[in-house]
Design a protein around this motif. Structure first.
Motif, PDB file in Angstrom:
ATOM      1  N   ALA A 182      -6.948  11.794 -10.675  1.00 47.73           N
ATOM      2  CA  ALA A 182      -6.463  10.527 -11.229  1.00 47.73           C
ATOM      3  C   ALA A 182      -5.033  10.707 -11.731  1.00 47.73           C
ATOM      4  O   ALA A 182      -4.646  11.789 -12.185  1.00 47.73           O
ATOM      5  CB  ALA A 182      -7.373  10.058 -12.352  1.00 47.73           C
ATOM      6  N   VAL A 183      -4.239   9.634 -11.668  1.00 48.43           N
ATOM      7  CA  VAL A 183      -2.855   9.654 -12.148  1.00 48.43           C
ATOM      8  C   VAL A 183      -2.805   8.835 -13.431  1.00 48.43           C
ATOM      9  O   VAL A 183      -2.922   7.609 -13.401  1.00 48.43           O
ATOM     10  CB  VAL A 183      -1.887   9.082 -11.104  1.00 48.43           C
ATOM     11  N   VAL A 184      -2.650   9.511 -14.545  1.00 49.67           N
ATOM     12  CA  VAL A 184      -2.513   8.859 -15.844  1.00 49.67           C
ATOM     13  C   VAL A 184      -1.113   9.171 -16.347  1.00 49.67           C
ATOM     14  O   VAL A 184      -0.817  10.307 -16.740  1.00 49.67           O
ATOM     15  CB  VAL A 184      -3.580   9.341 -16.835  1.00 49.67           C
ATOM     16  N   GLU A 185      -0.242   8.164 -16.323  1.00 47.46           N
ATOM     17  CA  GLU A 185       1.152   8.404 -16.650  1.00 47.46           C
ATOM     18  C   GLU A 185       1.348   8.620 -18.153  1.00 47.46           C
ATOM     19  O   GLU A 185       0.556   8.134 -18.978  1.00 47.46           O
ATOM     20  CB  GLU A 185       2.006   7.239 -16.157  1.00 47.46           C
ATOM     21  N   GLN A 186       2.393   9.350 -18.477  1.00 53.44           N
ATOM     22  CA  GLN A 186       2.692   9.654 -19.874  1.00 53.44           C
ATOM     23  C   GLN A 186       2.905   8.362 -20.657  1.00 53.44           C
ATOM     24  O   GLN A 186       3.629   7.465 -20.227  1.00 53.44           O
ATOM     25  CB  GLN A 186       3.930  10.542 -19.960  1.00 53.44           C
ATOM     26  N   GLY A 187       2.257   8.276 -21.807  1.00 54.04           N
ATOM     27  CA  GLY A 187       2.326   7.084 -22.636  1.00 54.04           C
ATOM     28  C   GLY A 187       1.061   6.260 -22.598  1.00 54.04           C
ATOM     29  O   GLY A 187       0.791   5.482 -23.522  1.00 54.04           O
ATOM     30  N   ALA A 188       0.265   6.407 -21.531  1.00 54.94           N
ATOM     31  CA  ALA A 188      -1.008   5.684 -21.455  1.00 54.94           C
ATOM     32  C   ALA A 188      -1.968   6.221 -22.516  1.00 54.94           C
ATOM     33  O   ALA A 188      -1.979   7.419 -22.816  1.00 54.94           O
ATOM     34  CB  ALA A 188      -1.615   5.829 -20.074  1.00 54.94           C
ATOM     35  N   GLN A 189      -2.772   5.331 -23.075  1.00 52.99           N
ATOM     36  CA  GLN A 189      -3.747   5.713 -24.100  1.00 52.99           C
ATOM     37  C   GLN A 189      -5.152   5.465 -23.566  1.00 52.99           C
ATOM     38  O   GLN A 189      -5.488   4.343 -23.182  1.00 52.99           O
ATOM     39  CB  GLN A 189      -3.515   4.916 -25.378  1.00 52.99           C
ATOM     40  N   ILE A 190      -5.959   6.523 -23.561  1.00 48.52           N
ATOM     41  CA  ILE A 190      -7.327   6.457 -23.046  1.00 48.52           C
ATOM     42  C   ILE A 190      -8.275   6.665 -24.215  1.00 48.52           C
ATOM     43  O   ILE A 190      -8.212   7.680 -24.905  1.00 48.52           O
ATOM     44  CB  ILE A 190      -7.585   7.523 -21.966  1.00 48.52           C
TER      45      ILE A 190
END
Length: 418
Positions: free
Chosen positions: A153-161
Motif C-alpha cells: 500500500a502507498v500511504v503518503e507522508q502526512g496521512a493519518q491512519i
C-alpha cells in the motif's frame, strides 16, 4: 441487554480460544457490569479436569472475569467499541471459595475501582446463586490497537491512519487524508485530497474517494470531503470533494450504504442511513436527506433535493425535488404516492401514515392546485403532525420545484395504501 460480545471479547489480548461470557445483563458504561457464564458438561476442559469429578479450573474463572472486564472497559454507551485492546497484566487477592461444576450458572459482577489512560483495576466477584465462588482484582492494560498497513500500500507522508484500521494491498492514500479508527480500506482503493473519514467505515476494492470534482470551473483550490462513521462504499464507488463555488465541502453522514459504481458529485450533502443502489448517480450540489433510498442506475439532477424517507425507483431521472415519504419513479420521474410499506417497516405509527396519506391525496389526487392544497393541509387540525409539517415546509422551500406529477392512473385506480 443486547450486546454483540465477540467483537469486544476479541480485543482481549492472549485470551483463551473460546468466548467465556454468554450474556451481559447489566452495564453502566465504564463503571459496572453483570455478565453470565453458563457452565455446561460439554466444555472442552472438563474431560481432563478431572476424570469422574469435573470442575471448572480456577484460571478459567479468572479468564471469564477478564473477558467480561474487556467489555466493561471497551464498550461505549452508544454501542461502539473503543479502538483499543485490553490485556490482563495481573490479579491481586484472588480467592476461590467453592468449586464450579457442570450445570452451574455463574454470575460475574465487575466494577472499576480505578482507571487511568492505559491501566485499570477492576474488582471481580463470581457467584453461583448467592454464594461467592471466586473473587479478585484484575489489573488490566488498555492499549490502542495498531493500524495494519500492507507493505504494497502507498500511504503518503502526512496521512493519518486511525488505530485498528486495515489497509489492503495496493491501496493509495494521499498526504492530506485522515482515516478514523477501525476502518477497512480495500485493495486498490484510492483516497486523496483533504478527506476525513469517520470510524468504522469500510471502503471496498477500487473505490475512488476524495479526488478532484468533474467540474470545468475547478482550478485546484483546496476543497474538502467529510465522511461520517460506519459508512460502506462498495467496489468502484466514486465520491468527489467540493468546489469553491459550492461551499468547498462534499459531506456524507453516518451509516450510509453506497453500492457498486454509485457516484456522489461535488458539493453534495448526504444525510444518515441512506441507500444508494448500483450505479445511482448524484449531480453536483444535491442534498439527500436521512433514510432516503436511490435505486439502481437512477440519476439526480444538480441542485435537487431528495426528502427524508423518499424512495427513488430504479432507472429514474430526477430533475426536481423528490418529495419525502413518497415513491418517485420513472424517466422523467413521477410521483406514485406515499411509500406506505417502507414507512411502516421503519416504525412509523399507523396514525402518522394515515395523516401523510391524506395529505398526499390532497396534493396528488384532488383537483386543488398546489397552493390551495397546502393551505387545506395546514388548516386541517386532523392532519397536524411533525411529518406533515415537514412535507409542507419541504414543498414551500423548493427552488427547482417538486415532483407532483402523478403517475398516469385515474384516481379510482390508486391503491388504498398509497
Amino acid at each position: 441487554m443486547s450486546i454483540h460480545l465477540p467483537p469486544v471479547v476479541d480485543r482481549l489480548s492472549s485470551r483463551f480460544p473460546k468466548q467465556m461470557v454468554d450474556a451481559v445483563t447489566d452495564l453502566t458504561t465504564g463503571e459496572r457490569l453483570v455478565a453470565i457464564k453458563n457452565v455446561t458438561v460439554n466444555e472442552d476442559f472438563f474431560p481432563g479436569h478431572f476424570p469422574g469429578a469435573p470442575l471448572m479450573p480456577g484460571v478459567l474463572m479468572i479468564e471469564s472475569m477478564a473477558q467480561a472486564a474487556s467489555v466493561l472497559l471497551l464498550q461505549e454507551a452508544d454501542g461502539t467499541i473503543l479502538p483499543h485492546r485490553a490485556s490482563l497484566r495481573g490479579v491481586d487477592g484472588a480467592k476461590f471459595r467453592k468449586p464450579v461444576a457442570p450445570g452451574d450458572r455463574v454470575r460475574l459482577e465487575l466494577s472499576v475501582e480505578r482507571r487511568r489512560a492505559t491501566m485499570a483495576r477492576v474488582r471481580g466477584v463470581a457467584y453461583v446463586h448467592d454464594q461467592i465462588v471466586a473473587e479478585g482484582t484484575l489489573v488490566m492494560a488498555i492499549e490502542p490497537e495498531p493500524a495494519l498497513v500492507h507493505p504494497t500500500a502507498v500511504v503518503e507522508q502526512g496521512a493519518q491512519i486511525g488505530p485498528g484500521t486495515t489497509v489492503a494491498p495496493n491501496a493509495v492514500i494521499g498526504p492530506h487524508v485522515t482515516i478514523g479508527p477501525r476502518c477497512k480500506i480495500g485493495a486498490g482503493a484510492v483516497i486523496d485530497g483533504h478527506t476525513v473519514i469517520g470510524e468504522g467505515t469500510e471502503i471496498f476494492p477500487y473505490a475512488s474517494i476524495g479526488l478532484i470534482p468533474q467540474d470545468t470551473k475547478f482550478r485546484g483550490e483546496p476543497t474538502r470531503l467529510e465522511i461520517g462513521r460506519f459508512n460502506v462504499f462498495r467496489e468502484f464507488v466514486t465520491i468527489h470533494r467540493g468546489t469553491e463555488g459550492g461551499g468547498g465541502v462534499t459531506r456524507i453522514g453516518d451509516h450510509n450504504l453506497f453500492m457498486a459504481y454509485s457516484h456522489v458529485a461535488h458539493d453534495c450533502k448526504v444525510g444518515n442511513h441512506t441507500i444508494f443502489g448500483n450505479g445511482a448517480t448524484l449531480g453536483g450540489h444535491v442534498t439527500v436527506e436521512d433514510y432516503a433510498t436511490i435505486s439502481a442506475f437512477s440519476g439526480v439532477h444538480q441542485f435537487c433535493r431528495i426528502g427524508r424517507h423518499a424512495f427513488i425507483g430504479g432507472y429514474s431521472v430526477v430533475t426536481k425535488d423528490a418529495l419525502p415519504f413518497a415513491k418517485t419513479v420513472g424517466n422523467r420521474a413521477r410521483n406514485y404516492g406515499l411509500n406506505t410499506i417502507g414507512l411502516m417497516r421503519r416504525g412509523f405509527t399507523a396514525d402518522t401514515v394515515s395523516r401523510l396519506r391524506h395529505a398526499y391525496r390532497l396534493l396528488l389526487v384532488s383537483r386543488l392546485n398546489t397552493t390551495r392544497a397546502l393551505a387545506q393541509i395546514e388548516g386541517d387540525p386532523d392532519l397536524q403532525c411533525d411529518e406533515v409539517q415537514y412535507l409542507v415546509d419541504f414543498i414551500r422551500g423548493a427552488r427547482r420545484g417538486v415532483i407532483l406529477r402523478r403517475a398516469t392512473r385515474r384516481p379510482d385506480e390508486v391503491s388504498a395504501d398509497e
